[in-house]
Design a protein around this motif. Sequence first.
Motif, PDB file in Angstrom:
ATOM      1  N   TYR A  10       0.830  -1.202   0.000  1.00  0.00           N
ATOM      2  CA  TYR A  10       0.000   0.000   0.000  1.00  0.00           C
ATOM      3  C   TYR A  10       0.868   1.258   0.000  1.00  0.00           C
ATOM      4  CZ  TYR A  10      -2.928   3.790   1.698  1.00  0.00           C
ATOM      5  OH  TYR A  10      -3.557   4.997   1.835  1.00  0.00           O
ATOM      6  N   ALA A  11       1.943   1.237   0.795  1.00  0.00           N
ATOM      7  CA  ALA A  11       2.847   2.386   0.836  1.00  0.00           C
ATOM      8  C   ALA A  11       3.461   2.642  -0.541  1.00  0.00           C
ATOM      9  CB  ALA A  11       3.944   2.146   1.876  1.00  0.00           C
ATOM     10  N   LEU A  12       3.758   1.575  -1.285  1.00  0.00           N
ATOM     11  CA  LEU A  12       4.294   1.722  -2.637  1.00  0.00           C
ATOM     12  C   LEU A  12       3.277   2.392  -3.557  1.00  0.00           C
ATOM     13  CD1 LEU A  12       6.305   1.013  -4.965  1.00  0.00           C
ATOM     14  CD2 LEU A  12       5.060  -1.168  -5.163  1.00  0.00           C
ATOM     15  N   PHE A  13       2.051   1.878  -3.573  1.00  0.00           N
ATOM     16  CA  PHE A  13       1.022   2.451  -4.439  1.00  0.00           C
ATOM     17  C   PHE A  13       0.740   3.906  -4.066  1.00  0.00           C
ATOM     18  CE2 PHE A  13       0.297  -1.806  -5.879  1.00  0.00           C
ATOM     19  CZ  PHE A  13      -0.337  -1.684  -7.108  1.00  0.00           C
ATOM     20  N   LYS A  14       0.714   4.179  -2.777  1.00  0.00           N
ATOM     21  CA  LYS A  14       0.460   5.543  -2.299  1.00  0.00           C
ATOM     22  C   LYS A  14       1.564   6.491  -2.756  1.00  0.00           C
ATOM     23  CE  LYS A  14      -0.049   8.151   2.029  1.00  0.00           C
ATOM     24  NZ  LYS A  14      -0.014   8.036   3.520  1.00  0.00           N
ATOM     25  N   LEU A  15       2.825   6.061  -2.634  1.00  0.00           N
ATOM     26  CA  LEU A  15       3.960   6.890  -3.035  1.00  0.00           C
ATOM     27  C   LEU A  15       3.922   7.177  -4.529  1.00  0.00           C
ATOM     28  CD1 LEU A  15       6.758   8.183  -2.422  1.00  0.00           C
ATOM     29  CD2 LEU A  15       7.760   5.935  -2.872  1.00  0.00           C
ATOM     30  N   MET A  16       3.682   6.148  -5.318  1.00  0.00           N
ATOM     31  CA  MET A  16       3.686   6.323  -6.763  1.00  0.00           C
ATOM     32  C   MET A  16       2.546   7.222  -7.234  1.00  0.00           C
ATOM     33  SD  MET A  16       6.282   4.962  -8.077  1.00  0.00           S
ATOM     34  CE  MET A  16       7.604   3.923  -7.488  1.00  0.00           C
ATOM     35  N   LYS A  17       1.444   7.184  -6.522  1.00  0.00           N
ATOM     36  CA  LYS A  17       0.303   8.024  -6.899  1.00  0.00           C
ATOM     37  C   LYS A  17       0.533   9.474  -6.487  1.00  0.00           C
ATOM     38  CE  LYS A  17      -4.713   8.517  -6.340  1.00  0.00           C
ATOM     39  NZ  LYS A  17      -5.938   7.936  -5.730  1.00  0.00           N
ATOM     40  N   GLN A  18       0.959   9.676  -5.236  1.00  0.00           N
ATOM     41  CA  GLN A  18       1.072  11.034  -4.702  1.00  0.00           C
ATOM     42  C   GLN A  18       2.321  11.767  -5.203  1.00  0.00           C
ATOM     43  OE1 GLN A  18       0.752  10.881  -0.419  1.00  0.00           O
ATOM     44  NE2 GLN A  18      -1.420  10.393  -0.461  1.00  0.00           N
ATOM     45  N   LYS A  19       3.440  11.047  -5.319  1.00  0.00           N
ATOM     46  CA  LYS A  19       4.696  11.703  -5.689  1.00  0.00           C
ATOM     47  C   LYS A  19       5.158  11.378  -7.106  1.00  0.00           C
ATOM     48  CE  LYS A  19       5.001  13.510  -1.620  1.00  0.00           C
ATOM     49  NZ  LYS A  19       4.835  14.985  -1.428  1.00  0.00           N
ATOM     50  N   GLY A  20       4.761  10.213  -7.599  1.00  0.00           N
ATOM     51  CA  GLY A  20       5.197   9.819  -8.933  1.00  0.00           C
ATOM     52  C   GLY A  20       4.195  10.106 -10.033  1.00  0.00           C
ATOM     53  N   LEU A  22       1.621   8.248 -10.879  1.00  0.00           N
ATOM     54  CA  LEU A  22       1.046   7.041 -11.482  1.00  0.00           C
ATOM     55  C   LEU A  22      -0.119   6.577 -10.616  1.00  0.00           C
ATOM     56  CD1 LEU A  22       4.219   4.922 -12.422  1.00  0.00           C
ATOM     57  CD2 LEU A  22       2.891   6.435 -13.899  1.00  0.00           C
ATOM     58  N   ASN A  23      -1.321   6.510 -11.191  1.00  0.00           N
ATOM     59  CA  ASN A  23      -2.456   6.050 -10.394  1.00  0.00           C
ATOM     60  C   ASN A  23      -2.394   4.534 -10.217  1.00  0.00           C
ATOM     61  OD1 ASN A  23      -3.639   4.786 -12.708  1.00  0.00           O
ATOM     62  ND2 ASN A  23      -4.557   6.748 -13.319  1.00  0.00           N
ATOM     63  N   TYR A  24      -3.308   4.009  -9.418  1.00  0.00           N
ATOM     64  CA  TYR A  24      -3.270   2.581  -9.086  1.00  0.00           C
ATOM     65  C   TYR A  24      -3.298   1.710 -10.338  1.00  0.00           C
ATOM     66  CZ  TYR A  24      -4.159   3.687  -4.143  1.00  0.00           C
ATOM     67  OH  TYR A  24      -4.063   4.153  -2.861  1.00  0.00           O
ATOM     68  N   LYS A  25      -4.150   2.076 -11.294  1.00  0.00           N
ATOM     69  CA  LYS A  25      -4.263   1.275 -12.514  1.00  0.00           C
ATOM     70  C   LYS A  25      -2.961   1.307 -13.306  1.00  0.00           C
ATOM     71  CE  LYS A  25      -6.764   0.993 -16.912  1.00  0.00           C
ATOM     72  NZ  LYS A  25      -7.858   1.562 -17.741  1.00  0.00           N
ATOM     73  N   GLU A  26      -2.366   2.486 -13.416  1.00  0.00           N
ATOM     74  CA  GLU A  26      -1.134   2.625 -14.194  1.00  0.00           C
ATOM     75  C   GLU A  26       0.011   1.826 -13.577  1.00  0.00           C
ATOM     76  OE1 GLU A  26      -1.515   7.059 -16.184  1.00  0.00           O
ATOM     77  OE2 GLU A  26      -1.042   6.906 -14.044  1.00  0.00           O
ATOM     78  N   LEU A  27       0.115   1.869 -12.254  1.00  0.00           N
ATOM     79  CA  LEU A  27       1.169   1.106 -11.596  1.00  0.00           C
ATOM     80  C   LEU A  27       0.891  -0.389 -11.689  1.00  0.00           C
ATOM     81  CD1 LEU A  27       3.734   0.928  -9.930  1.00  0.00           C
ATOM     82  CD2 LEU A  27       2.362   1.255  -7.864  1.00  0.00           C
ATOM     83  N   ALA A  28      -0.370  -0.780 -11.422  1.00  0.00           N
ATOM     84  CA  ALA A  28      -0.729  -2.196 -11.462  1.00  0.00           C
ATOM     85  C   ALA A  28      -0.462  -2.798 -12.842  1.00  0.00           C
ATOM     86  CB  ALA A  28      -2.198  -2.374 -11.088  1.00  0.00           C
ATOM     87  N   SER A  29      -0.722  -2.044 -13.895  1.00  0.00           N
ATOM     88  CA  SER A  29      -0.527  -2.562 -15.254  1.00  0.00           C
ATOM     89  C   SER A  29       0.945  -2.831 -15.547  1.00  0.00           C
ATOM     90  CB  SER A  29      -1.082  -1.574 -16.283  1.00  0.00           C
ATOM     91  OG  SER A  29      -0.339  -0.373 -16.289  1.00  0.00           O
ATOM     92  N   ARG A  30       1.829  -2.210 -14.766  1.00  0.00           N
ATOM     93  CA  ARG A  30       3.263  -2.368 -14.991  1.00  0.00           C
ATOM     94  C   ARG A  30       3.911  -3.430 -14.115  1.00  0.00           C
ATOM     95  NH1 ARG A  30       2.049   2.726 -16.655  1.00  0.00           N
ATOM     96  NH2 ARG A  30       3.382   3.613 -18.301  1.00  0.00           N
ATOM     97  N   ILE A  31       3.234  -3.831 -13.042  1.00  0.00           N
ATOM     98  CA  ILE A  31       3.874  -4.773 -12.124  1.00  0.00           C
ATOM     99  C   ILE A  31       3.141  -6.103 -11.983  1.00  0.00           C
ATOM    100  CG2 ILE A  31       4.865  -2.869 -10.788  1.00  0.00           C
ATOM    101  CD1 ILE A  31       2.843  -3.413  -8.596  1.00  0.00           C
TER     102      ILE A  31
END
Length: 324
Positions: A10-20, A22-31
């Motif tokens: 969760y901390a990873l998804f939160k970081l990527m969304k807030q600072k990077g 990348l929303n949840y879908k964008e990150l999930a599609s990559r990992i």
Amino acid sequence: MSSSEITPCYALFKLMKQKGGLNYKELASRILSGRPLKDGKSPASKVNDKSWISRFVVHAPMGSLPESYFGNFSTSALWVISGLKSKKAKAMTGQQIIDMLCGEDGQEIERALAFIHQDVALYRNVMTRIQFDNGFSVDERAEMVMVLVLCSACTGDVRRAAMETLSFSKSIHGSSMATPLITPSPERLKNYNPQNAANSVRVGLLRVVDGYVASDPYWLDPLNCPVEIGSLALEAGSINDVEPDVSSIHARFAVDEAGNWFIEGNQSKNGTILIPGTGKEKVIVEPSKSDREGFESHPIQIHAGDEIILGKNTHYVVIEGLER
């Protein structure tokens, strides 16, 4: 969600969304993995199902998130880096990615790893080694940090992530951060046989900082012998609570058939010193690399009360205790 309930994932998804960005879908599609699960569908095929991503990946309780949900972490890291660098709004540079993952913003992942009792000292050591390794370009270091963060956050296993990162640095960029192994210790330092033990006394190490005890005991396990100590030591039972000037595998502890413990250097850069608790003169376990010409390494026996100094500022005191 309280801070104590934040999982590394969760901390990873939160970081990527807030600072990077990348929303949840964008990150999930990559990992997420493209391999089918038992229902015949792959995790990657479910990226449009916001409810599934949120429940079974982002907010999944630690221990309930199968590694089979994820693709190859090295490949995923490159995909995530590509996504961060190609954002339409504000593309990130390699240095900005490093700063995000290694700086204050990335510390929530580290705290989440600590909450599930992972070795955050090893996590920090790998981070530090990557940040200041001039043998790699900025973009290469960003990729290695991303491998470490993704694998740690998704598996909840720092040691597994460290091994993945070291493998990535060697296979993709042709160079390793780890110190090369040396030949095994002399034959007299054999694997420990519990049947030969006369009692249940254990030998351990206490980290000391500025004269104060700064750690719980690190008990040397004869069944995981030799025990490695260093900034990137990865074997079971290894000790990673060290300063940045300590080498990857700085030294090893080994036990003989009588239960006596020894320390031997491992071609470290900054050397190891033993100060006997009896008040005798200090013993050079291994001089620094610049002073090593003509030096022959051999195991030095350790006893309760001895002080071991790794590099310049990592101090340990040898203790004994009873097996519980």
